[in-house]
Enzyme design. Structure first.
Site, PDB file in Angstrom:
ATOM      1  N   GLU A  12       0.805  -1.216   0.000  1.00 30.17           N
ATOM      2  CA  GLU A  12       0.000   0.000   0.000  1.00 30.17           C
ATOM      3  C   GLU A  12       0.845   1.276   0.000  1.00 30.17           C
ATOM      4  O   GLU A  12       0.303   2.364  -0.203  1.00 30.17           O
ATOM      5  CB  GLU A  12      -0.949  -0.014   1.201  1.00 30.17           C
ATOM      6  CG  GLU A  12      -1.983  -1.131   1.110  1.00 30.17           C
ATOM      7  CD  GLU A  12      -2.861  -1.248   2.339  1.00 30.17           C
ATOM      8  OE1 GLU A  12      -4.025  -1.656   2.187  1.00 30.17           O
ATOM      9  OE2 GLU A  12      -2.390  -0.941   3.460  1.00 30.17           O
ATOM     10  N   ASP A 197     -12.033  -5.724  -2.394  1.00 28.39           N
ATOM     11  CA  ASP A 197     -13.000  -6.822  -2.309  1.00 28.39           C
ATOM     12  C   ASP A 197     -14.350  -6.243  -1.932  1.00 28.39           C
ATOM     13  O   ASP A 197     -14.433  -5.243  -1.228  1.00 28.39           O
ATOM     14  CB  ASP A 197     -12.561  -7.864  -1.261  1.00 28.39           C
ATOM     15  CG  ASP A 197     -12.322  -7.243   0.113  1.00 28.39           C
ATOM     16  OD1 ASP A 197     -13.204  -7.360   0.972  1.00 28.39           O
ATOM     17  OD2 ASP A 197     -11.252  -6.628   0.316  1.00 28.39           O
TER      18      ASP A 197
END
Length: 230
Positions: A12, A197
């Site tokens: 990230e 997701d």
């Protein structure tokens, strides 16, 4: 001006780190803080580790050691809004803990004593994030992001969170603690995450597959935001 950027995992923060000129690394208590310039802006980039405790500890260290004037939390999230799909962007207007309950003492769900029920994102930062997301042509939703020390996976868990927080847009594992520390230090913040997701019973499979895409999308928006402060 110095801007703090926080991501939980290496995936990230590594794209942003690649844009940093001559980063200086400080490692303390499992946290990695990289200081340098991105687009001529002073940046302190934190890789905090996963979960609310790591995020709180890392954010406190970041704010105390590097003194940023604002904080952007980037990375991935699980979508709970019907309008969100993998790769879309979620931008915070407010952030709450979804795994805290001291309602027996008169507090709201997710509220800790001596703290507000919701930590409000800085409106100017949120508007910059929305503007840059629109310019990039990405689908985006802004609103409530909820955090907890669990990966949201399964219908019962999703139903509980939606029941407790009907306006929730996305869930993840760090933002509320980052926001709580920023609130304590009186430092403005915003959360800009990409959906890895859509929280359902297969979300753990989607997360593994689409984390790189989410990291790429969220990093692109953060980089675009920085141009507003150069």
């Amino acid at each position: 001006m110095k801007i703090g950027i926080i991501g939980a995992m290496a995936q990230e923060v590594e794209i942003l780190l690649g844009y940093m000129a001559e980063p200086k690394l400080t490692e303390i208590a499992g946290c990695k803080i990289y200081e340098g310039k991105i687009n001529n802006t002073d940046i302190a980039l934190l890789q905090s580790g996963i979960g609310k405790t790591a995020a709180a500890m890392g954010t406190a260290l970041l704010l105390q050691l590097t003194k940023p004037e604002m904080v952007i939390n980037t990375g991935s999230a699980g979508g709970l809004d019907a309008n969100l799909n993998v790769g879309d962007i979620v931008i915070s207007t407010e952030v709450r803990h979804h795994d805290i309950d001291v309602t027996a003492f008169g507090y709201e769900k997710g509220q800790l004593p001596a703290n507000p029920a919701a930590f409000m994102a800085n409106e100017q930062l949120a508007q910059i994030a929305i503007k840059e997301t629109e310019k990039a042509g990405f689908n985006a939703v802004s609103g409530l992001i909820c955090s907890g020390d669990l990966f949201v996976n399964g219908n019962d868990m999703i139903a509980r969170i939606r029941n407790d927080f009907p306006s929730v847009k996305a869930v993840e594992m760090e933002a509320a603690s980052i926001a709580q520390v920023c609130h304590a230090f009186q430092v403005p913040f915003v959360v800009v995450r990409a959906i890895s997701d859509v929280a359902d019973k297969e979300s753990h499979l989607s997360f593994d597959e689409f984390l790189p895409l989410a990291a790429e999308k969220s990093s692109e928006i953060v980089l675009a935001m920085l141009n507003n402060f150069a």
